[in-house]
Design a protein around this motif. Structure first.
Motif, PDB file in Angstrom:
ATOM      1  N   ALA A  67       7.334 -71.331  -3.516  1.00 22.17           N
ATOM      2  CA  ALA A  67       8.793 -71.057  -4.225  1.00 22.17           C
ATOM      3  C   ALA A  67       8.776 -71.498  -5.582  1.00 22.17           C
ATOM      4  N   GLY A  68       9.418 -70.838  -6.601  1.00 24.89           N
ATOM      5  CA  GLY A  68       9.755 -71.210  -7.850  1.00 24.89           C
ATOM      6  C   GLY A  68       8.700 -70.662  -8.859  1.00 24.89           C
ATOM      7  N   ALA A  69       7.531 -69.868  -8.212  1.00 27.79           N
ATOM      8  CA  ALA A  69       6.605 -69.050  -8.950  1.00 27.79           C
ATOM      9  C   ALA A  69       6.483 -67.783  -8.447  1.00 27.79           C
ATOM     10  N   SER A  70       7.528 -67.363  -7.781  1.00 29.00           N
ATOM     11  CA  SER A  70       7.305 -66.032  -6.885  1.00 29.00           C
ATOM     12  C   SER A  70       8.754 -65.216  -7.069  1.00 29.00           C
ATOM     13  N   ALA A  71       8.898 -64.093  -7.551  1.00 25.18           N
ATOM     14  CA  ALA A  71      10.076 -63.261  -7.480  1.00 25.18           C
ATOM     15  C   ALA A  71       9.660 -61.853  -7.675  1.00 25.18           C
ATOM     16  N   ASP A  72      10.608 -60.942  -7.343  1.00 22.72           N
ATOM     17  CA  ASP A  72      10.485 -59.511  -7.715  1.00 22.72           C
ATOM     18  C   ASP A  72      11.404 -58.874  -8.704  1.00 22.72           C
ATOM     19  N   TRP A  73      10.905 -58.703  -9.865  1.00 29.66           N
ATOM     20  CA  TRP A  73      11.858 -57.967 -11.205  1.00 29.66           C
ATOM     21  C   TRP A  73      12.104 -56.623 -10.745  1.00 29.66           C
ATOM     22  N   GLN A  74      12.815 -56.225 -10.057  1.00 33.88           N
ATOM     23  CA  GLN A  74      12.834 -54.826  -9.558  1.00 33.88           C
ATOM     24  C   GLN A  74      14.259 -54.304 -10.399  1.00 33.88           C
ATOM     25  N   ILE A  75      13.906 -52.727 -10.485  1.00 30.93           N
ATOM     26  CA  ILE A  75      14.675 -51.841 -10.914  1.00 30.93           C
ATOM     27  C   ILE A  75      15.217 -50.995  -9.909  1.00 30.93           C
ATOM     28  N   GLY A  76      16.626 -50.729 -10.049  1.00 32.52           N
ATOM     29  CA  GLY A  76      17.136 -49.801  -9.050  1.00 32.52           C
ATOM     30  C   GLY A  76      17.552 -48.554  -9.761  1.00 32.52           C
ATOM     31  N   LEU A  77      17.466 -47.406  -8.997  1.00 41.03           N
ATOM     32  CA  LEU A  77      17.681 -45.963  -9.646  1.00 41.03           C
ATOM     33  C   LEU A  77      18.956 -45.440  -8.874  1.00 41.03           C
ATOM     34  N   PRO A  78      19.743 -44.565  -9.575  1.00 39.52           N
ATOM     35  CA  PRO A  78      20.764 -43.751  -9.095  1.00 39.52           C
ATOM     36  C   PRO A  78      20.554 -43.402  -7.699  1.00 39.52           C
ATOM     37  N   ASP A  79      19.496 -42.968  -7.125  1.00 37.06           N
ATOM     38  CA  ASP A  79      19.424 -42.174  -5.976  1.00 37.06           C
ATOM     39  C   ASP A  79      18.791 -43.359  -4.865  1.00 37.06           C
ATOM     40  N   GLY A  80      18.959 -44.565  -5.301  1.00 34.27           N
ATOM     41  CA  GLY A  80      18.390 -45.487  -4.337  1.00 34.27           C
ATOM     42  C   GLY A  80      17.018 -46.068  -4.239  1.00 34.27           C
ATOM     43  N   THR A  81      16.351 -45.361  -5.027  1.00 35.83           N
ATOM     44  CA  THR A  81      14.953 -45.749  -5.279  1.00 35.83           C
ATOM     45  C   THR A  81      14.686 -47.025  -6.000  1.00 35.83           C
ATOM     46  N   THR A  82      13.884 -47.923  -5.382  1.00 34.85           N
ATOM     47  CA  THR A  82      13.702 -49.127  -6.163  1.00 34.85           C
ATOM     48  C   THR A  82      12.349 -49.468  -6.740  1.00 34.85           C
ATOM     49  N   LEU A  83      12.169 -49.723  -7.806  1.00 36.19           N
ATOM     50  CA  LEU A  83      10.901 -49.962  -8.229  1.00 36.19           C
ATOM     51  C   LEU A  83      10.604 -51.493  -8.660  1.00 36.19           C
ATOM     52  N   GLY A  84       9.421 -51.811  -8.067  1.00 35.91           N
ATOM     53  CA  GLY A  84       9.247 -53.242  -7.963  1.00 35.91           C
ATOM     54  C   GLY A  84       8.329 -53.874  -8.891  1.00 35.91           C
ATOM     55  N   ASP A  85       8.373 -55.032  -9.293  1.00 37.35           N
ATOM     56  CA  ASP A  85       7.501 -55.718 -10.401  1.00 37.35           C
ATOM     57  C   ASP A  85       7.438 -56.996  -9.730  1.00 37.35           C
ATOM     58  N   ILE A  86       6.488 -57.056  -8.687  1.00 33.99           N
ATOM     59  CA  ILE A  86       6.362 -58.386  -7.730  1.00 33.99           C
ATOM     60  C   ILE A  86       5.188 -59.159  -8.153  1.00 33.99           C
ATOM     61  N   ARG A  87       6.031 -60.498  -8.417  1.00 36.75           N
ATOM     62  CA  ARG A  87       4.586 -61.485  -9.104  1.00 36.75           C
ATOM     63  C   ARG A  87       5.019 -62.628  -8.090  1.00 36.75           C
ATOM     64  N   TYR A  88       3.861 -63.154  -7.384  1.00 37.94           N
ATOM     65  CA  TYR A  88       4.184 -64.377  -6.459  1.00 37.94           C
ATOM     66  C   TYR A  88       2.867 -65.178  -6.540  1.00 37.94           C
ATOM     67  N   THR A  89       2.997 -66.171  -6.295  1.00 34.47           N
ATOM     68  CA  THR A  89       1.831 -67.445  -6.199  1.00 34.47           C
ATOM     69  C   THR A  89       1.766 -67.720  -4.665  1.00 34.47           C
TER      70      THR A  89
END
Length: 263
Positions: free
Chosen positions: A161-183
């Protein structure tokens, strides 16, 4: 069978005077006939400094008797001293089709099908999302990964924990684009930095249920990522060179990633 034949002429000047153009044509015709029938393979003259130049040839016949009959029909046979050596194939003869050959290098434009080998399954818990709001690319949220375990055939351990997260973008149609970085930290103490970029999409009704935090089977939507893994551990150097994909599944308060090595 093959035979090495040495043909030495015994005629002298008197024969040369008798040898007419007609006889020369007859010799050429007989030689061509033997070649056409496959009996005469090659014909050479020996290199000598003076005197007659003996002729040597490579002949094929079913037997030495057949060979004698063929040579006996050659013009000037009565003035030839003939020596015949029967030949047998050699195990290393490059011209012998019965000798096993080194296989030719295979050249093909077809490519191998990829193979997938599971590296680990990560079950991670999620913290309260940090809602950044609408940005030029969509709706930005940062979802922390607060803990969890990963297990695999070769590596096991925990998410830090503390070095892991998902920097995500949500689109209008409900699609999610993930930028997932974790340790990850293996049970042996080695650290892995994992970065995945992916997409989660599906029918609008299914994505709406996911948004409400309902339990939705992962087969009802698509959640895939391309994944890169970095480590300084010498024993895990193969991870730095691998190409990986992950299959994801969203749960209430948790997320699952199964990561595969593409081979």
């Amino acid at each position: 069978m093959e035979f090495f034949v040495d043909l030495r002429s015994t005629y002298r000047l008197e024969l040369r005077n008798l040898r007419s153009r007609t006889r020369e044509k007859a010799e050429a015709s007989a030689t061509a006939k033997l070649a056409d029938e496959g009996h005469l393979v090659r014909l050479w003259r020996r290199t000598v400094t003076s005197g007659d130049r003996p002729i040597v040839g490579l002949f094929r016949a079913d037997s030495e008797t057949e060979l004698d009959s063929m040579i006996g029909a050659v013009p000037l046979y009565e003035w030839l001293d003939v020596s015949v050596t029967p030949l047998k194939s050699h195990a290393n003869d490059p011209a012998d089709a019965t000798v096993p050959r080194r296989p030719e290098p295979r050249t093909t434009t077809s490519l191998p099908d990829p193979r997938l080998t599971k590296v680990y399954r990560l079950e991670a818990t999620l913290g309260q999302p940090l809602d950044i709001g609408d940005v030029p690319g969509g709706h930005r949220r940062i979802v922390p990964l607060t803990g969890g375990r990963f297990t695999g055939p070769r590596i096991n351990g925990q998410l830090l924990a503390g070095a892991s997260a998902d920097w995500q973008i949500g689109l209008p149609d409900g699609t999610t684009l993930g930028d997932i970085r974790y340790t990850l930290q293996t049970d042996a103490g080695d650290l892995l930095y994992v970065q995945s970029r992916g997409v989660r999409h599906g029918p609008a009704e299914v994505l709406a249920r996911l948004g409400r935090g309902e339990k939705v089977d992962a087969s009802e939507y698509t959640f895939r990522t391309s994944t890169q893994i970095e480590t300084a551990a010498p024993d895990l150097e193969w991870l730095n060179k691998g190409v990986f994909i992950s299959v994801g599944g969203r749960q209430a308060g948790a997320v699952i990633y199964e990561t595969y090595l593409v081979g």
